[in-house]
Scaffold this active site. Structure first.
Site, PDB file in Angstrom:
ATOM      1  N   LYS A  73      89.142 -12.339 -22.415  1.00 40.13           N
ATOM      2  CA  LYS A  73      87.754 -12.589 -22.771  1.00 40.13           C
ATOM      3  C   LYS A  73      87.113 -11.261 -23.136  1.00 40.13           C
ATOM      4  O   LYS A  73      87.007 -10.352 -22.313  1.00 40.13           O
ATOM      5  CB  LYS A  73      87.035 -13.221 -21.582  1.00 40.13           C
ATOM      6  CG  LYS A  73      85.571 -13.481 -21.834  1.00 40.13           C
ATOM      7  CD  LYS A  73      84.969 -14.283 -20.696  1.00 40.13           C
ATOM      8  CE  LYS A  73      83.493 -14.480 -20.883  1.00 40.13           C
ATOM      9  NZ  LYS A  73      82.916 -15.253 -19.791  1.00 40.13           N
ATOM     10  N   LYS A 108      89.131 -15.762 -26.042  1.00 39.45           N
ATOM     11  CA  LYS A 108      87.720 -16.017 -26.349  1.00 39.45           C
ATOM     12  C   LYS A 108      87.058 -14.737 -26.837  1.00 39.45           C
ATOM     13  O   LYS A 108      87.252 -13.714 -26.177  1.00 39.45           O
ATOM     14  CB  LYS A 108      87.056 -16.498 -25.062  1.00 39.45           C
ATOM     15  CG  LYS A 108      85.599 -16.759 -25.159  1.00 39.45           C
ATOM     16  CD  LYS A 108      85.079 -17.226 -23.840  1.00 39.45           C
ATOM     17  CE  LYS A 108      83.573 -17.203 -23.901  1.00 39.45           C
ATOM     18  NZ  LYS A 108      82.970 -17.186 -22.622  1.00 39.45           N
TER      19      LYS A 108
HETATM   20  C1  PBG Z   1      80.223 -17.397 -18.338  1.00 39.68           C
HETATM   21  C2  PBG Z   1      80.557 -17.782 -19.733  1.00 39.68           C
HETATM   22  C3  PBG Z   1      80.043 -17.288 -20.938  1.00 39.68           C
HETATM   23  C4  PBG Z   1      80.584 -18.100 -21.956  1.00 39.68           C
HETATM   24  C5  PBG Z   1      81.430 -19.011 -21.342  1.00 39.68           C
HETATM   25  N1  PBG Z   1      81.413 -18.783 -19.980  1.00 39.68           N
HETATM   26  C6  PBG Z   1      79.066 -16.223 -21.198  1.00 39.68           C
HETATM   27  C7  PBG Z   1      79.363 -14.809 -20.964  1.00 39.68           C
HETATM   28  O1  PBG Z   1      80.457 -14.410 -20.569  1.00 39.68           O
HETATM   29  O2  PBG Z   1      78.432 -14.048 -21.151  1.00 39.68           O
HETATM   30  C8  PBG Z   1      80.274 -17.988 -23.424  1.00 39.68           C
HETATM   31  C9  PBG Z   1      80.424 -19.247 -24.204  1.00 39.68           C
HETATM   32  C10 PBG Z   1      79.827 -19.247 -25.555  1.00 39.68           C
HETATM   33  O3  PBG Z   1      79.284 -18.247 -26.065  1.00 39.68           O
HETATM   34  O4  PBG Z   1      79.892 -20.307 -26.183  1.00 39.68           O
HETATM   35  N2  PBG Z   1      80.794 -16.272 -17.871  1.00 39.68           N
END
Ligand code: PBG
Length: 326
Positions: A193, A246
């Protein structure tokens, strides 16, 4: 030998025969935002066409998805109350837990329920773990994530998806689930991520923007590819059942690379900023929304993903049913 340059030219109705990438509506996952309260279905301003639902009405979204063949859902919670530690995340009467119980009772095994395991929507500072001064304390956060995952399993989650990016969390979550006899509950790890500006609309939707600093101490630097492989390998060894990359759109190379180092099923998350970009460019008359949606969905599968998490899940399933993709 004579070189014979030939390009296969099959008629329109025969192209499916040699198609290299197949996608099915069963590989799509639709995110749901569940908000504490009753009788709520509010449009999310930053995510056109998406809604906040209270637990008692979230089945409206599920019914709608089932019509197009989408059966897997990723739940995010929006609690009324936030605190330093994010304790709303593991309450048995927490918003996600209540929604899970209702959905499980109503749909039984007909749908797959995946939960986002993270503290950022539940902490008053918006970071994904507990703080030590101004930094996130990795090791103090781990047991809280484990408690959260167990509470989701108790309420009926099939798959828990830790998205916090703390080191070692897959390990402690697996231990805790097994200890509570949830050996069949799977872990979909947000293994790779990136710290990404593509999450902007989501943080608005989930009220989870950090109140100070950013997530770069725990999420990944987008310049790095080998580090993605390291994360994927570590999470595989820690016992993840599935991995995730992601965002998706700008990270096709990472999806392809992770595919090569782990045999686990791989999900790509086409995040809020990707959805918002397509929506707003289409609204400005600059691109064909349907075409771009189809093309970018197929791209993640072509790169090597087995599953796609997307706010367009219902519409993509519709395109598959019409035979435009798939
Ligand atoms: C929570 C999380 C996030 C997303 C999914 N789970 C936000 C982040 O890490 O700031 C982002 C999903 C999206 O942008 O569609 N940690």
């Amino acid at each position: 030998m004579q070189i014979r340059p030939r390009r296969l030219r099959l008629g329109e109705n025969m192209r499916g025969l040699t198609r290299e990438t197949r996608i099915s509506e069963t590989s799509l996952i639709y995110p749901l935002f569940v908000k504490e309260g009753a009788d709520i279905k509010d449009p999310i301003p930053s995510l056109e066409g998406q809604f906040h639902f209270s637990p008692d009405r979230v089945c409206e979204a599920v019914d709608n998805s089932l019509k197009s063949g989408v059966k897997s859902f990723l739940l995010f919670g929006l609690p009324d109350h936030k605190d330093e530690a994010g304790s709303g995340a593991w309450l048995s009467e927490g918003v996600v837990q209540v929604a899970l119980r209702l959905l499980r009772a109503r749909y039984n095994g007909e749908i797959t329920l995946i939960t986002d395991v993270c503290l950022c929507e539940y902490t008053n500072h918006g970071h994904c773990g507990v703080l030590k001064g101004e930094t996130v304390d990795n090791d103090k956060t781990l047991p809280l994530l484990a408690k959260t995952a167990v509470s989701h399993a108790q309420a009926g989650a099939d798959i828990v998806a830790p998205s916090d990016m703390m080191d070692g969390r897959v390990n402690v979550i697996r231990d805790a689930l097994d200890k509570h006899s949830f050996t069949d509950t799977a872990i979909l790890s947000y293994a790779v991520k990136y710290a990404s500006k593509f999450y902007g609309p989501f943080r608005n939707a989930a009220g989870s923007a950090p109140s100070f600093g950013d997530r770069r101490t725990y999420q990944m630097d987008f310049h790095n590819r080998r580090e993605a492989l390291k994360e994927a390998i570590l999470d595989t060894l820690e016992g993840a059942d599935m991995l995730m990359v992601k965002p998706a759109m700008a990270y096709g190379d990472i999806i392809a690379a992770v595919r090569e180092v782990s045999n686990l099923p791989l999900a790509a998350y086409s995040v809020s900023g990707e959805y918002a970009m397509i929506k707003s460019a289409a609204r400005a008359g600059l691109i064909d929304e349907y075409g771009v949606m189809c093309e970018s969905a197929v791209a993640s599968f072509r790169a090597g993903a087995d599953m796609l998490i997307t706010y367009y899940a219902n519409e993509i399933a519709g395109a598959i049913q019409k035979g435009d993709i798939g």
